[in-house]
Scaffold this motif. Structure first.
Motif: not given
Length: 355
Positions: A88-117
């Motif tokens: 998509t051309g979206v990266s940390i250096s170009n267009g990726l605005d925000e990143m949210y990350y959480s993780n649990s003891w059982f290994g399940e994670n949640s990731i949210v990326l904000k940008g213009l995709f």
């Protein structure tokens, strides 16, 4: 009284008392857009992390010290972020605005990326990559699967990508609306800890899980085993099942200190330099005093160990650490400037003498 007199009086108090005119800083407000995104993360995470690339990339510190490293990392970073960059051309250096990350003891994670995709471009890219497949949920919405690591992701909207290695979490994220009080927002303890973070604009991480906090500090606390705190304190058991009037209250020790935490957070404010803050929130003043005493001892021993010798770069950074206690909170703050990074880059830390 003249202003000069007030300053002198303030200085006298600061020299006489540990608190003096040292007031606890006010936390920055949590942006509404960030709050509304937290509902996409799981309710009981081990830790939560937030990075605002759009904000940080505008600073002089980022442009002078971080941008080149990010570009080099992106070229070799064989992850989903690199896939989004290629597709998509979206990266940390170009267009990726925000990143949210959480993780649990059982290994399940949640990731949210904000940008213009660009979803259409991603669809075309994935057709040529055998490591990806596309399936649909019951409502017919596309779910992408990265088959080599079992990561699922989907487009929440044109500006938001949600990902997880746990299909049940993907289903939950698909059902959540911007106005719903769900996910992490239902966890009052960790949400309050996020609200109490001082620097919220650029990057932060927080945990209320005692076992996770123990993991963070176990190596450090082990290295301070020979340092005796200035005083011994008894923990305050108010609010627990113990009898507050019991004189045999549990003594705070290096071994049980992690059990006295409410939360620990790391945050940073980036401008011409980067100001890093570690906030340690305890159940009462007693463990906060104990921890500050341990940190004071560690810093004192580390500084004295260099004596009249030329200080190595790591020791010079110790001189910049500021330690403050506000009731149940202990703040560890350090300001890192461009010159500090250059000094560390030119130093072989593995061969540097121990402090």
């Amino acid at each position: 009284m003249k202003i000069n007199g007030v300053i002198i009086l303030c200085f006298v108090f600061m020299m006489s008392f540990s608190g003096g005119c040292n007031f606890k800083p006010e936390p920055q407000p949590l942006p509404l857009s960030v709050r509304s995104t937290l509902n996409l993360l799981q309710e009981d995470p081990q830790f939560v992390m937030y990075l605002n690339f759009k904000s940080m990339s505008r600073t002089n510190f980022w442009q002078k010290n971080i941008s080149d490293s990010i570009l080099n990392a992106e070229k070799t970073f064989g992850s989903i972020l690199n896939t989004f960059k290629n597709a998509t051309g979206v990266s940390i250096s170009n267009g990726l605005d925000e990143m949210y990350y959480s993780n649990s003891w059982f290994g399940e994670n949640s990731i949210v990326l904000k940008g213009l995709f660009n979803k259409s471009k991603l669809d075309e890219y994935i057709k040529t990559d055998s490591l990806f497949s596309i399936t649909k949920n019951a409502e017919g919405k596309d779910i992408y699967i990265k088959t080599d690591n079992g990561l699922y992701f989907f487009f929440k909207d044109d500006f938001t990508i949600c990902a997880s290695n746990y299909l049940k979490q993907i289903d939950a994220m698909m059902q959540i609306s911007d106005t719903s009080e769900s996910g992490l927002l239902k966890n009052e303890k960790i949400y309050n800890s996020i609200e109490n973070i001082i620097y919220k604009q650029d990057l932060w991480m927080v945990s209320t899980e005692k076992a996770f906090i123990k993991g963070i500090y176990q190596n450090f606390l082990g290295s301070t085993a020979g340092i005796k705190p200035e005083d011994e304190f008894k923990t305050d058991t108010s609010g627990s099942n113990e009898n507050p009037s019991d004189e045999s209250k549990e003594k705070v020790t290096l071994e049980n200190l992690y059990t006295k935490y409410n939360s620990v957070s790391f945050s940073a404010e980036m401008k011409d330099d980067i100001l890093i803050l570690i906030q340690n929130n305890f159940v009462s003043e007693s463990p906060a005093k104990f921890f500050k005493s341990i940190m004071n001892g560690f810093l004192t021993v580390s500084r004295l160990s260099t004596g009249g010798k030329q200080k190595p770069p790591a020791a010079k950074l110790l001189d910049k650490i500021r330690l403050n206690r506000y009731d149940n909170d202990v703040f560890i703050e350090v300001k890192i400037e461009s010159g500090d990074l250059e000094m560390l880059r030119n130093t072989d830390l593995l061969s540097e003498p121990a402090l």
